[in-house]
Design an enzyme around this catalytic site. Structure first.
Site, mmCIF file in Angstrom:
data_model
loop_
_atom_site.group_PDB
_atom_site.id
_atom_site.type_symbol
_atom_site.label_atom_id
_atom_site.label_comp_id
_atom_site.label_asym_id
_atom_site.label_seq_id
_atom_site.Cartn_x
_atom_site.Cartn_y
_atom_site.Cartn_z
ATOM 1 N N HIS A 163 0.855 -1.189 0.000
ATOM 2 C CA HIS A 163 0.000 0.000 0.000
ATOM 3 C C HIS A 163 0.890 1.237 0.000
ATOM 4 O O HIS A 163 1.870 1.310 0.748
ATOM 5 C CB HIS A 163 -0.924 0.004 1.212
ATOM 6 C CG HIS A 163 -1.892 1.144 1.205
ATOM 7 N ND1 HIS A 163 -2.775 1.354 0.169
ATOM 8 C CD2 HIS A 163 -2.109 2.155 2.090
ATOM 9 C CE1 HIS A 163 -3.493 2.441 0.419
ATOM 10 N NE2 HIS A 163 -3.099 2.947 1.568
ATOM 11 N N HIS A 174 -2.989 9.168 1.239
ATOM 12 C CA HIS A 174 -3.000 7.969 0.385
ATOM 13 C C HIS A 174 -4.392 7.752 -0.192
ATOM 14 O O HIS A 174 -5.359 8.421 0.200
ATOM 15 C CB HIS A 174 -2.497 6.745 1.159
ATOM 16 C CG HIS A 174 -3.172 6.511 2.480
ATOM 17 N ND1 HIS A 174 -3.844 5.357 2.787
ATOM 18 C CD2 HIS A 174 -3.271 7.290 3.598
ATOM 19 C CE1 HIS A 174 -4.304 5.398 4.024
ATOM 20 N NE2 HIS A 174 -3.979 6.580 4.530
ATOM 21 N N CYS A 215 -3.596 2.851 -5.333
ATOM 22 C CA CYS A 215 -2.815 3.699 -4.424
ATOM 23 C C CYS A 215 -1.428 4.010 -4.974
ATOM 24 O O CYS A 215 -0.908 5.114 -4.767
ATOM 25 C CB CYS A 215 -2.717 3.044 -3.050
ATOM 26 S SG CYS A 215 -1.937 1.400 -3.055
#
Length: 281
Positions: A30, A42, A164
């Site tokens: 991530h 994010h 992401c």
């Protein structure tokens, strides 16, 4: 930090850095932009919206949200959202969000995504989603994009086209992929595509019957696939100012916005072919 690992300590991270952490036993990572003061911006999937893959993968592949592993929202994350809201309007719970560094990591280690690496270094990193050949813009430009998108969004989350890592790479470079028939800027997805192509689709694997020869051919195809798919090499990219992106992203997917502006005389693909020196917005 080097070829074997991009792991860094908290004292090493700087505002404007593209950071990431591994999820689900290193199944995927991530990504986000560190903005300083133990805070990260994010991109996640909005709660309650089916905007991921649209498949069974959505049951196991998910981006982190601003909450601890126990499910309780962190007070530092709440305070950060209040600090950055505009005119009292609350920030969204999903999409582009701000979290404290602890919640972003969720118990994982901190890694730094590196830019403008050499070709040899890029190919030596066998797994994608850790570095790129592309050049990063200066930290102040990166922070401007991330903070601007925090209150205005980055379109719908999609594992294959707009995830992401794509968000973080855009904040760092201002680059979007203009074609609609390929994966986005994500190195993780590009490496998976390269691996599948190398193993299952290459006619070159029939040129050798030995195990060693097959391994060499497959590895070579995998490296070539990763290399040509990197955002620093691709020709189907355009540099788009974040203000212009936001103007259109609410009515069209991010990829469609990139395609719509690809003919602009000062923002087109020719910009990227003119590197190596980085260009500001």
């Amino acid at each position: 930090m080097g070829v074997l690992s991009n792991k860094i300590g908290r004292e090493e991270v700087k505002a404007g850095d593209h950071i990431y952490t591994w999820r689900s036993a290193y199944l995927y990572s991530h990504h986000g932009i560190y903005i300083g003061d133990e805070k990260v911006i994010h991109f996640t999937r909005a709660p309650g919206h089916e905007i991921g893959t649209g498949t069974m993968l959505d049951m196991v592949l998910f981006s982190s949200s601003p909450a601890t592993s126990t499910g309780n929202t962190c007070q530092r994350c709440i305070d950060a959202r209040h600090q950055h809201q505009i005119e009292g309007e609350p920030l969204p719970e999903g999409g582009v969000i701000i979290s404290c560094l602890d919640c972003f990591l969720d118990g994982g280690y901190l890694y730094l995504f590196t830019y403008s690496v050499s070709t040899a270094f890029f190919l030596a990193k066998a797994r994608g989603g850790t570095c790129t050949l592309a050049y990063s813009d200066p930290p102040d430009v990166v922070l401007h994009r991330a903070l601007f998108l925090l209150t205005r969004g980055f379109g719908a989350y999609c594992l294959f086209k707009n995830n992401c890592e794509d968000f973080a790479i855009y904040c760092k470079t201002g680059l979007l992929v203009e074609t609609a028939f390929s994966v986005g800027r994500s190195g993780q997805l590009s490496s998976i595509t390269a691996a599948v192509t190398a193993v299952a689709s290459s006619p070159l694997r029939f040129l050798t019957s030995s195990t060693g020869g097959l391994a060499v051919v497959t590895t070579g195809m995998y490296c070539v696939g990763r290399y040509v798919a990197d955002i620093g090499i691709r020709r189907d990219v355009v540099k788009i100012p974040v203000e212009r992106l936001v103007e259109q992203v609410e009515t069209a997917p991010v990829a469609a916005v990139a395609a719509a502006v690809s003919s602009a005389p000062t923002e087109g693909s020719s910009f990227f072919r003119a590197l190596p020196s980085p260009v500001l917005m």
